[in-house]
Design an enzyme around this catalytic site. Structure first.
Site, short mmCIF file in Angstrom:
data_model
loop_
_atom_site.label_atom_id
_atom_site.label_comp_id
_atom_site.label_asym_id
_atom_site.label_seq_id
_atom_site.Cartn_x
_atom_site.Cartn_y
_atom_site.Cartn_z
N VAL A 136 25.21 9.44 100.95
CA VAL A 136 26.22 10.07 101.79
C VAL A 136 25.73 11.37 102.43
CG1 VAL A 136 27.30 11.52 100.01
CG2 VAL A 136 28.72 10.54 101.83
N TYR A 137 24.64 11.93 101.96
CA TYR A 137 24.17 13.20 102.52
C TYR A 137 23.77 13.03 103.98
CZ TYR A 137 23.82 15.03 97.73
OH TYR A 137 24.09 15.45 96.44
N VAL A 138 24.46 13.73 104.84
CA VAL A 138 24.21 13.71 106.29
C VAL A 138 24.20 12.26 106.80
CG1 VAL A 138 22.93 14.83 108.15
CG2 VAL A 138 22.68 15.68 105.81
N GLY A 140 23.18 9.55 105.52
CA GLY A 140 21.95 8.80 105.26
C GLY A 140 20.70 9.46 105.82
N ASN A 327 28.94 16.76 94.80
CA ASN A 327 27.49 16.69 94.88
C ASN A 327 26.96 15.29 94.62
OD1 ASN A 327 24.68 17.75 94.74
ND2 ASN A 327 24.89 17.05 92.62
#
Length: 327
Positions: A136-138, A140, A327
């Protein structure tokens, strides 16, 4: 955990300069503070907060400060101390990782490709081989950049990533169902340019999916070699204990690591999570050490800016938690 000052006293002669590489200390509070004063100054020694990379001043860049008989050069970072840092085993897996794990949530967001490459190179130069990401960070993009950076030496690093949170408007592109985990691992492998993930965390407990189905899906992914180890992020202790029991009952792959929120401002993990990890045993990779920028003083304003010196900034810090997810 060890005290930076005590380590320096053992390793350095009096007056020898050292590039600061302060590790975040979890307990007690005074481990995050060290007395310092400019050389030749007779003024009482104030305390300076360590932020994990450099000395938070009121001292100018390049100025020498002393801690008892040991001198430190505040202009440099991540040098000698990190070279001497011991690697640790990831629980009882037999896999050794650097005791510092670098979180890559800023890759592709606050840090563009060039900045991400510089951060990654600094970590590798410092001996760090453990990197943490999430699908999910940015959206992918973080995984894509990390995959490009590790390409060509993939087996030299240990990569952790996570799955659970929505990746699109598709109602099935979320959660810890077998369907979503299977698709998430497939997509993460592509973005990371690898054929295996060292450690896959379930990003949070899924109260809408049968836990046994989640754990069986993880076991199947391990058996096919797509992931090597599994973990739980942001789980309560009872949720971890329940998962361990279900895995043991069915002889499925059990969790290897936990990722709880834990820092000097939020120590709830000490009550049940960390004792559970110690008992099983499970690896614990807590986040975020600087408490979202609060401990390093990144939210100070006014006179605090002047007191913090020219290297201090009060801009919005790189968050330790995604805007759309924990996180």
């Amino acid at each position: 955990r060890y005290d930076l000052v005590a380590r320096a006293r053992r390793d350095l002669a009096a007056g020898e300069t050292l590039a600061i590489a302060a590790r975040h200390q979890i307990e007690p509070l005074d481990h995050l503070l060290m007395p310092a004063r400019p050389l030749g100054s007779g003024a009482p020694a104030p305390y300076y907060l360590m932020d994990g990379r450099t000395l938070r001043a009121p001292v100018a860049a390049g100025e020498i400060v002393t801690c008892d008989a040991v001198a430190f050069d505040t202009a440099s970072t991540l040098h000698r101390l990190r070279r001497e840092q011991d690697d640790v085993f990831l629980a009882d897996t037999g896999v050794k990782v650097s005791s510092l794990c670098y979180g890559t949530m800023s890759f592709g967001g606050d840090a563009d490709e060039a900045a991400s490459a510089a951060l990654y190179a600094r970590c590798r130069d410092a001996g760090i081989n453990f990197f943490d990401a999430a699908n999910v960070y940015v959206g992918g993009r973080s995984e894509e950049i990390l995959g490009a950076l590790t390409h060509g030496h993939r087996d030299a690093v240990v990569i952790a990533t996570k799955a659970y949170f929505p990746m699109s408007d598709d109602p099935n592109a979320r959660g810890a169902s077998r369907r979503h985990l299977t698709h998430s691992v497939r997509d993460s492998l592509r973005r990371l340019q690898t054929d295996y993930i060292d450690l896959l965390y379930i990003h949070r407990f899924d109260d809408r999916t049968d836990l046994a189905q989640t754990l069986r899906a993880l076991d199947d992914l391990v058996r096919t070699g797509q992931i090597l180890y599994t973990g739980a992020s942001n789980f309560a202790a009872w949720q971890v204990a329940k998962a361990l029991g279900v895995s043991a009952l069915n002889q499925w792959t059990a969790f290897t690591a936990l990722q709880p929120m834990y820092n000097l401002l939020k120590r709830q993990a000490e009550v049940e999570i960390l004792p559970l990890a110690h008992s099983e045993p499970l690896a614990a990779t807590p986040y975020p050490p600087p408490a979202g920028g609060i401990l390093p003083g990144q939210y100070l304003a006014g006179d605090a800016d002047d007191a913090a010196g020219p290297n201090h900034t009060t801009r919005q810090p790189v968050s330790d938690t995604p805007r759309s997810a924990p996180n």
